[in-house]
Write a protein that holds these residues in place. Sequence first.
Motif, PDB file in Angstrom:
ATOM      1  N   ARG A   1       0.756  -1.333   0.144  1.00 49.46           N
ATOM      2  CA  ARG A   1      -0.179   0.112   0.130  1.00 49.46           C
ATOM      3  C   ARG A   1       0.789   1.141  -0.369  1.00 49.46           C
ATOM      4  O   ARG A   1       1.915   1.021   0.744  1.00 49.46           O
ATOM      5  CB  ARG A   1      -1.088   0.078   1.147  1.00 49.46           C
TER       6      ARG A   1
ATOM      7  N   ARG B   1      -7.995   2.758  -2.501  1.00 52.35           N
ATOM      8  CA  ARG B   1      -6.267   1.880  -1.923  1.00 52.35           C
ATOM      9  C   ARG B   1      -5.353   1.867  -3.606  1.00 52.35           C
ATOM     10  O   ARG B   1      -5.767   1.719  -4.602  1.00 52.35           O
ATOM     11  CB  ARG B   1      -6.956   0.352  -2.069  1.00 52.35           C
TER      12      ARG B   1
ATOM     13  N   LEU C   1      -1.826   1.325  -4.749  1.00 52.66           N
ATOM     14  CA  LEU C   1      -0.942   0.268  -4.582  1.00 52.66           C
ATOM     15  C   LEU C   1       0.287   0.857  -5.242  1.00 52.66           C
ATOM     16  O   LEU C   1       0.393   1.604  -6.344  1.00 52.66           O
ATOM     17  CB  LEU C   1      -1.272  -0.618  -5.331  1.00 52.66           C
TER      18      LEU C   1
ATOM     19  N   ALA D   1      -6.900  -6.540  -2.329  1.00 56.53           N
ATOM     20  CA  ALA D   1      -7.361  -5.440  -1.803  1.00 56.53           C
ATOM     21  C   ALA D   1      -9.297  -5.596  -1.740  1.00 56.53           C
ATOM     22  O   ALA D   1     -10.433  -5.523  -1.037  1.00 56.53           O
ATOM     23  CB  ALA D   1      -7.394  -4.140  -2.186  1.00 56.53           C
TER      24      ALA D   1
END
Length: 158
Positions: free
Chosen positions: A14, A51, A53, A104
């Motif tokens: 992350r 999210r 990444l 995720a």
Amino acid sequence: MTPSPATAAVRVRRAELSDLDDLVALEQATFDSDQISRAQFRRHLDSDSARVLVASANRRRFLGTAMVFFRKGSQVARLYSIASLPEARGKGVGTALIDAAEAAARQRRCQSLRLEVRTDNDSAIRLYERLGYARIGPVKKEFYEDGSDAFVYEKILA
């Protein structure tokens, strides 16, 4: 948080606020248009509905990034953006990022992951199809900033 999936020597984690400069630099090196701005990255790094990444071969060498969006009350996650440096293509970076995006989405109890891809991006289309994504719905006309069309792909997550 459990480590994200990795392919070969590619590690995915992350993104953090300290990654902001590298995220912006990678975005600018990868896309001529439809770029995610510094302000957008900053907002999404702190968002519960996104999210961000990053893929790297070591903690300092960014190879790629992906952004996944989640909508409250929806079981469909959206792979909003995925990018890898030209020299990293074909080395498992895209696969590792997609694996992490799917993980995720599963963590958020999503049933599927959707994405848009330029109709002329043959290498990305091959990657998505190899990873089990199927084209759904009609072509999105003039979807991108430059007027290019997009296909919509989806993968049902087990």
